[in-house]
Write a protein that holds these residues in place. Structure first.
Motif, PDB file in Angstrom:
ATOM      1  N   ILE A 128      12.153   8.971  -4.598  1.00 49.92           N
ATOM      2  CA  ILE A 128      11.168   8.629  -5.632  1.00 49.92           C
ATOM      3  C   ILE A 128      10.200   9.786  -5.831  1.00 49.92           C
ATOM      4  N   TRP A 129       9.706  10.340  -4.729  1.00 48.32           N
ATOM      5  CA  TRP A 129       8.750  11.444  -4.790  1.00 48.32           C
ATOM      6  C   TRP A 129       9.347  12.631  -5.534  1.00 48.32           C
ATOM      7  N   ALA A 130      10.541  13.009  -5.173  1.00 47.78           N
ATOM      8  CA  ALA A 130      11.183  14.156  -5.802  1.00 47.78           C
ATOM      9  C   ALA A 130      11.507  13.877  -7.267  1.00 47.78           C
ATOM     10  N   GLY A 131      12.072  12.698  -7.547  1.00 51.67           N
ATOM     11  CA  GLY A 131      12.472  12.380  -8.910  1.00 51.67           C
ATOM     12  C   GLY A 131      11.302  12.319  -9.873  1.00 51.67           C
ATOM     13  N   VAL A 132      10.281  11.582  -9.500  1.00 51.07           N
ATOM     14  CA  VAL A 132       9.107  11.464 -10.368  1.00 51.07           C
ATOM     15  C   VAL A 132       8.392  12.812 -10.457  1.00 51.07           C
ATOM     16  N   GLY A 133       8.324  13.517  -9.327  1.00 54.16           N
ATOM     17  CA  GLY A 133       7.681  14.827  -9.320  1.00 54.16           C
ATOM     18  C   GLY A 133       8.359  15.810 -10.249  1.00 54.16           C
ATOM     19  N   ILE A 134       9.689  15.820 -10.263  1.00 55.47           N
ATOM     20  CA  ILE A 134      10.433  16.729 -11.142  1.00 55.47           C
ATOM     21  C   ILE A 134      10.085  16.465 -12.607  1.00 55.47           C
ATOM     22  N   VAL A 135      10.057  15.220 -12.979  1.00 54.36           N
ATOM     23  CA  VAL A 135       9.752  14.879 -14.373  1.00 54.36           C
ATOM     24  C   VAL A 135       8.311  15.259 -14.708  1.00 54.36           C
ATOM     25  N   LEU A 136       7.365  14.931 -13.828  1.00 47.33           N
ATOM     26  CA  LEU A 136       5.963  15.254 -14.098  1.00 47.33           C
ATOM     27  C   LEU A 136       5.727  16.763 -14.126  1.00 47.33           C
ATOM     28  N   ILE A 137       6.417  17.505 -13.264  1.00 46.25           N
ATOM     29  CA  ILE A 137       6.300  18.968 -13.286  1.00 46.25           C
ATOM     30  C   ILE A 137       6.874  19.517 -14.593  1.00 46.25           C
ATOM     31  N   GLY A 138       7.973  18.937 -15.054  1.00 48.01           N
ATOM     32  CA  GLY A 138       8.526  19.343 -16.350  1.00 48.01           C
ATOM     33  C   GLY A 138       7.527  19.131 -17.477  1.00 48.01           C
TER      34      GLY A 138
ATOM     35  N   MET B 254       0.820  -1.197   0.000  1.00 46.40           N
ATOM     36  CA  MET B 254       0.000   0.000   0.000  1.00 46.40           C
ATOM     37  C   MET B 254       0.868   1.268   0.000  1.00 46.40           C
ATOM     38  N   GLY B 255       2.117   1.125   0.458  1.00 42.25           N
ATOM     39  CA  GLY B 255       3.008   2.281   0.516  1.00 42.25           C
ATOM     40  C   GLY B 255       3.207   2.939  -0.836  1.00 42.25           C
ATOM     41  N   TYR B 256       3.338   2.135  -1.885  1.00 37.93           N
ATOM     42  CA  TYR B 256       3.574   2.706  -3.209  1.00 37.93           C
ATOM     43  C   TYR B 256       2.314   3.349  -3.779  1.00 37.93           C
ATOM     44  N   VAL B 257       1.153   2.862  -3.377  1.00 34.89           N
ATOM     45  CA  VAL B 257      -0.102   3.520  -3.782  1.00 34.89           C
ATOM     46  C   VAL B 257      -0.167   4.900  -3.151  1.00 34.89           C
ATOM     47  N   TYR B 258       0.136   4.984  -1.846  1.00 27.39           N
ATOM     48  CA  TYR B 258       0.160   6.278  -1.165  1.00 27.39           C
ATOM     49  C   TYR B 258       1.223   7.196  -1.769  1.00 27.39           C
ATOM     50  N   LEU B 259       2.350   6.620  -2.150  1.00 26.45           N
ATOM     51  CA  LEU B 259       3.409   7.424  -2.756  1.00 26.45           C
ATOM     52  C   LEU B 259       2.938   7.998  -4.092  1.00 26.45           C
ATOM     53  N   ALA B 260       2.264   7.209  -4.886  1.00 21.96           N
ATOM     54  CA  ALA B 260       1.727   7.700  -6.163  1.00 21.96           C
ATOM     55  C   ALA B 260       0.723   8.826  -5.921  1.00 21.96           C
ATOM     56  N   LEU B 261      -0.140   8.663  -4.925  1.00 20.48           N
ATOM     57  CA  LEU B 261      -1.117   9.704  -4.599  1.00 20.48           C
ATOM     58  C   LEU B 261      -0.420  10.980  -4.113  1.00 20.48           C
ATOM     59  N   ALA B 262       0.643  10.821  -3.316  1.00 20.59           N
ATOM     60  CA  ALA B 262       1.409  11.977  -2.843  1.00 20.59           C
ATOM     61  C   ALA B 262       2.040  12.714  -4.016  1.00 20.59           C
ATOM     62  N   ILE B 263       2.589  11.975  -4.945  1.00 21.63           N
ATOM     63  CA  ILE B 263       3.225  12.585  -6.118  1.00 21.63           C
ATOM     64  C   ILE B 263       2.195  13.327  -6.965  1.00 21.63           C
ATOM     65  N   ILE B 264       1.064  12.693  -7.214  1.00 22.92           N
ATOM     66  CA  ILE B 264       0.012  13.323  -8.023  1.00 22.92           C
ATOM     67  C   ILE B 264      -0.479  14.602  -7.358  1.00 22.92           C
ATOM     68  N   ALA B 265      -0.713  14.547  -6.047  1.00 19.38           N
ATOM     69  CA  ALA B 265      -1.192  15.729  -5.325  1.00 19.38           C
ATOM     70  C   ALA B 265      -0.156  16.856  -5.375  1.00 19.38           C
ATOM     71  N   GLU B 266       1.124  16.504  -5.215  1.00 17.91           N
ATOM     72  CA  GLU B 266       2.179  17.509  -5.254  1.00 17.91           C
ATOM     73  C   GLU B 266       2.298  18.131  -6.645  1.00 17.91           C
ATOM     74  N   VAL B 267       2.183  17.333  -7.677  1.00 20.10           N
ATOM     75  CA  VAL B 267       2.260  17.847  -9.051  1.00 20.10           C
ATOM     76  C   VAL B 267       1.082  18.770  -9.333  1.00 20.10           C
ATOM     77  N   LEU B 268      -0.108  18.396  -8.887  1.00 15.83           N
ATOM     78  CA  LEU B 268      -1.275  19.268  -9.076  1.00 15.83           C
ATOM     79  C   LEU B 268      -1.081  20.587  -8.323  1.00 15.83           C
ATOM     80  N   GLY B 269      -0.600  20.500  -7.079  1.00 16.16           N
ATOM     81  CA  GLY B 269      -0.369  21.703  -6.292  1.00 16.16           C
ATOM     82  C   GLY B 269       0.672  22.617  -6.913  1.00 16.16           C
ATOM     83  N   THR B 270       1.761  22.038  -7.379  1.00 21.12           N
ATOM     84  CA  THR B 270       2.826  22.836  -7.975  1.00 21.12           C
ATOM     85  C   THR B 270       2.392  23.442  -9.303  1.00 21.12           C
ATOM     86  N   THR B 271       1.652  22.690 -10.095  1.00 15.69           N
ATOM     87  CA  THR B 271       1.147  23.212 -11.360  1.00 15.69           C
ATOM     88  C   THR B 271       0.208  24.393 -11.102  1.00 15.69           C
ATOM     89  N   ALA B 272      -0.651  24.260 -10.104  1.00 15.94           N
ATOM     90  CA  ALA B 272      -1.571  25.350  -9.763  1.00 15.94           C
ATOM     91  C   ALA B 272      -0.813  26.551  -9.192  1.00 15.94           C
TER      92      ALA B 272
END
Length: 109
Positions: free
Chosen positions: A61-71, A1-19
């Motif tokens: 993982i959060w930072a790395g994936v987030g950086i790419v998705l924000i890009g 379940m940890g990786y599911v929560y991590l994916a949700l954390a990344i998605i939420a952070e990307v949405l927040g940063t994009t906004a």
């Protein structure tokens, strides 16, 4: 379940940063609300992640994936196209996250 929560954390952070780009210094209500909600959810889910995944690994993982998705989000929504060195750098970050996940004994699968 940890990786599911991590994916949700990344998605939420990307949405927040994009906004954050669109909230114009917190002068626009809807994007500002998305920023606050996105970051709140991101940190909430990250706190759940840390129950099962070591902090350094989760954050890498959060930072790395987030950086790419924000890009990608910057390119799609704001026409901020990364140049070749930026893309190479992002590729190296993704490679580092892959090395951690494939080879590190610290990662709990």
């Amino acid at each position: 379940m940890g990786y599911v929560y991590l994916a949700l954390a990344i998605i939420a952070e990307v949405l927040g940063t994009t906004a954050l780009q669109a909230c114009d210094g917190f002068t626009k209500v809807l994007p500002s609300s998305i920023v606050v909600t996105g970051y709140g959810l991101a940190f909430y889910f990250l706190s759940l992640v840390l129950k099962t995944i070591p902090m350094g690994i989760a954050y890498a993982i959060w930072a790395g994936v987030g950086i790419v998705l924000i890009g990608i989000a910057g390119a799609i929504f704001f026409k901020q196209i990364p140049d070749i060195p930026a893309m190479i750098g992002m590729g190296l970050i993704v490679s580092g996250v892959a090395v951690i996940n494939v080879f590190s004994k610290t990662v709990s699968h």
